[in-house]
Each structure stands twice: as structure tokens, then as C-alpha cells.
Design an enzyme around this catalytic site. Structure first.
Site, PDB file in Angstrom:
ATOM      1  N   ASP A 178       0.890  -1.163   0.000  1.00 40.81           N
ATOM      2  CA  ASP A 178       0.000   0.000   0.000  1.00 40.81           C
ATOM      3  C   ASP A 178       0.930   1.215   0.000  1.00 40.81           C
ATOM      4  OD1 ASP A 178      -1.563   2.174   0.741  1.00 40.81           O
ATOM      5  OD2 ASP A 178      -2.602   1.131   2.368  1.00 40.81           O
TER       6      ASP A 178
ATOM      7  N   TYR B 107       1.381  -0.047  15.063  1.00 44.22           N
ATOM      8  CA  TYR B 107       0.469  -0.063  13.930  1.00 44.22           C
ATOM      9  C   TYR B 107       1.056   0.702  12.753  1.00 44.22           C
ATOM     10  CZ  TYR B 107      -3.259   0.902  10.749  1.00 44.22           C
ATOM     11  OH  TYR B 107      -3.998   0.994   9.607  1.00 44.22           O
TER      12      TYR B 107
ATOM     13  N   LYS C 185      -1.774  -3.132   7.432  1.00 46.82           N
ATOM     14  CA  LYS C 185      -2.423  -4.360   7.847  1.00 46.82           C
ATOM     15  C   LYS C 185      -2.039  -5.587   7.070  1.00 46.82           C
ATOM     16  CE  LYS C 185      -6.593  -3.546   8.007  1.00 46.82           C
ATOM     17  NZ  LYS C 185      -6.235  -2.467   7.088  1.00 46.82           N
TER      18      LYS C 185
END
Ligand code: 13P
Ligand code: 13P
Ligand code: MG
Ligand code: MG
Length: 364
Positions: A10, A227, A230
Site C-alpha cells: 500500500d 500499527y 495491515k
């Protein structure tokens, strides 16, 4: 021998995390076309699912090849420059390393690679997921390669009848084990049923030893320690002959099973199989999507793709996924819609716990 490498990242979402911008994908195509012209790649196809760009490449350099991995890294860097100019969301999101250091693994992007002796006819299926995570393929891989209720070939086709071997990775402890279906089924499922920790990396035909499937098991949060995205995964599966038929490979996706990775990487929900035209998760940033592109390999050339879930046969799975999505959404901030505390990609817990520390009283 031909190596199929799928490397994905991404590098920026359009709009928010919902889709990929055409200019980003065009940059991917331009870079890979140049690599094909100079002879590094035999063939390529650039595609997407949601905000993730997938570089599907064939070549003769083998797996973990520095030049191929550098090509992917440099392509993602160039695409990130485009994403930054357009101020796309989370430009360069999955590029965790400061610079390329020989191998894409551990640097952020996800990868799945297999080297094969191309058969007289070599159908391959490339899966591309968004708003889900490594381990999401445990259930479908089990069904494809170990469940005779899914794959009648295990019962009635001699080349499949001796079963398949599963290479399972412990993504937290960085260990692997090979377990055999059907002999080790009950042992195997204790691991496969916990996909946030154990993920099937490869599957092999036990009678020929040939590779049947490979998936990306890269865990971004474990790489970065926080984080950062994902791990939206990819997987390559060979079909027909000594492997499940194309329809047996696709059959597990008729039941939208539950995966993690929806909204803020902190929710569970159904995995919806979709065609490319519907691969832009917007509803509560989801529900989690999966695209499957089919190719016939011809001397390393990627003949295709066919958009495999572009079939009314999957309409019912999509309808059911929406129904399950509504049910999960009705649970709001409660588990099991929200992930367990230590699995959430976002959390305010340390801050809230510190603020309220004084107000906790011992029980009588
Ligand atoms: P093979 O021709 O690969 O054995 O598969 C038969 C088939 O496609 C049945 O669905
Ligand atoms: P991606 O990992 O696909 O960027 O999704 C981020 C997210 O959590 C959207 O809600
Ligand atoms: Mg994103
Ligand atoms: Mg994504």
C-alpha cells in the site's frame, strides 16, 4: 524453471484507504515494462485490491533474488512519489525500511514467490486481499488441500489422493513446521485455527513434492512494533492435474468466513470475494475484500488475467457477506467485532489506563 513473484504494498490510498489511484498503478506498469524490456522480467501484470498495489512478475532469477526485490522496492518508491504529489492517503504506508538492503522481506511489502517447472498447461490463481491480514488464507487453504467436502479430487483423483503437506509459520516466534494432511489433521488445526499467530506459508503435493501454493505471511506490526498497516495478503495457487481444480480452489470463498483487518485494522468481519470492479472497500472501510486473477502460464508469459470472482456464482457469498457485516456492525465497540485488546492496531488503552489508574480500587 520459472519463478512467479507477487510483491505488494500500500503506497497510498484514494480516497482514504478505499482504492488505488490510476496514476500509481500506471507508475507500477511503466517500471515493470522497463524491466521486461531490459530482460529482467519475462512478463508482468500490475493489479490492485483496495489501496494495495500488486506486482505480479515472472522471471528466471529464482526466489529471494536481489534484483527482483530491488525492482519491486524501487517501483514502490517511485509510486510513493506519485502518491505524495497527489497527497494520497498514507503515501508510502507499507515501506517501513529507510532503504533497500537486499531483500524485500522484513522491509514492509508482502511477498509470495514460487519456482516451478512449468507443466504442459499451467493454470495459476493469484489472490489479492485488502482490509485483512496474514493468516486469512489458513481456512481456505485447509479446505482446498485437506477437506474432501470441498475438494472431491482428494477422494477421486489419484494424483491428489496421497494428500498435501502444509508448511506452517509461527509468525511471532519465527519458527516453521511441516504437517501432513490427512495424517496430522487434528494437530494441524490447533495451529491453523489461530491465524493471528500461525499462518500457512506453503503447501506441497506429497506424492510429487511439487509446490501447490504460497502465501505472504509478513506481519507489519511485528516488523515495526506498532500499527503501520495491515499486511493485506497475497497468495499464488496452482490448479488442475496434481492440484485441486480451479473450481475446487475457489469453492472455499463461497462461505464468507471471518477475518481480521476491517476498520482501523482493529475489527473482524466477513471476507467478501469480489471482481476488480468492486475491489474498493468503502463501507466502514470494508468489508474485507478478496480478488482472484487467473492466468495460464505459457513459457513464463502470463496469459490473462481472468477476473475469477466476476461470476454470478459468487453473488450469494457477497449477499451473505453483507448480511454478516450488518450483524457484526450491530455489535459496535464490542468483541468479537472489535479485536481482542492485544490484537488491535489502534488502541487508547495505555492512555486511558494511566488516566484512571488512581480510580481503580482493590476488591474487598
Ligand atoms: P484435471 O483435468 O486437472 O484432472 O481436472 C478435471 C476437472 O477440471 C474437473 O473439474
Ligand atoms: P489499509 O491497511 O488497507 O491501509 O487499511 C487501513 C485501515 O485501517 C482502514 O480503516
Ligand atoms: Mg492504506
Ligand atoms: Mg490495504
Amino acid at each position: 524453471m520459472v519463478t512467479v513473484s507477487v510483491i505488494k504494498a500500500d503506497v497510498g490510498g484514494f480516497v482514504g484507504h478505499s482504492a488505488s489511484h490510476p496514476d500509481v498503478l500506471d507508475t507500477g506498469r511503466e517500471e515493470l515494462e522497463r524491466a521486461k524490456q531490459r530482460g529482467l522480467l519475462t512478463d508482468y501484470h500490475v493489479s490492485y485490491c483496495g489501496d494495495d498495489m500488486f506486482l505480479i512478475m515472472t522471471h528466471d532469477r529464482g526466489e529471494d533474488n536481489e534484483e527482483i526485490h530491488r525492482l519491486a522496492w524501487d517501483t514502490f518508491i517511485k509510486a510513493t512519489d506519485v502518491a505524495k504529489k497527489l497527497k494520497l492517503y498514507g503515501a508510502g504506508q507499507d515501506l517501513l525500511a529507510d532503504a533497500f538492503s537486499g531483500n524485500i522481506r522484513g522491509a514492509g511489502p508482502g511477498s509470495a514467490e514460487m519456482t516451478i517447472d512449468e507443466r504442459p498447461s499451467e493454470p495459476i490463481l493469484v489472490f489479492m486481499g485488502d482490509k485483512t491480514s496474514a493468516g486469512a488464507f489458513n481456512l481456505p487453504l485447509y479446505k482446498m488441500f485437506a477437506d474432501p467436502f470441498n475438494t472431491p479430487g482428494l477422494v477421486i483423483s489419484d494424483p491428489l489422493h496421497h494428500g498435501f503437506a502444509f508448511e506452517i509459520h509461527d509468525v511471532k516466534e519465527h519458527k516453521k513446521i511441516v504437517l501432513n494432511a490427512p495424517d496430522d489433521l487434528y494437530d494441524m488445526l490447533i495451529f491453523l485455527g489461530a491465524p493471528s499467530r500461525y499462518a500457512v506459508k506453503r503447501v506441497f503435493n506429497r506424492s510429487t513434492g511439487n509446490i501447490a501454493a504460497v502465501s505472504s505471511t509478513d506481519k507489519l506490526s511485528l516488523i515495526a512494533g506498532r500499527y503501520v498497516g495491515k499486511d493485506d495478503p497475497t497468495m499464488i495457487v496452482r490448479a488442475q492435474g496434481e492440484f485441486p481444480a480451479v473450481g475446487e480452489v475457489l469453492e472455499p470463498f463461497t462461505n464468507p468466513f471471518i477475518v481480521e483487518g476491517w476498520m482501523r485494522g482493529s475489527h473482524q468481519g466477513p471476507l467478501m470475494p469480489v471482481s476488480l470492479k468492486d475491489a474498493h472497500p468503502s463501507r466502514f472501510d470494508g468489508p474485507s475484500r478478496l480478488v482472484c486473477l487467473g492466468f495460464q502460464l505459457a513459457n513464463g508469459k502470463l496469459v490473462g488475467p481472468r477476473d475469477m470472482f466476476d461470476d454470478p456464482g459468487f453473488d450469494e457469498a457477497r449477499r451473505k457477506a453483507n448480511e454478516v457485516a450488518n450483524y457484526f456492525r450491530s455489535l459496535g465497540p464490542f468483541e468479537p467485532h472489535r479485536l481482542p485488546l492485544d490484537e488491535m492496531e489502534y488502541t487508547t488503552m495505555p492512555m486511558v489506563a494511566a488516566k484512571l489508574a488512581e480510580r481503580w480500587q482493590p476488591l474487598e
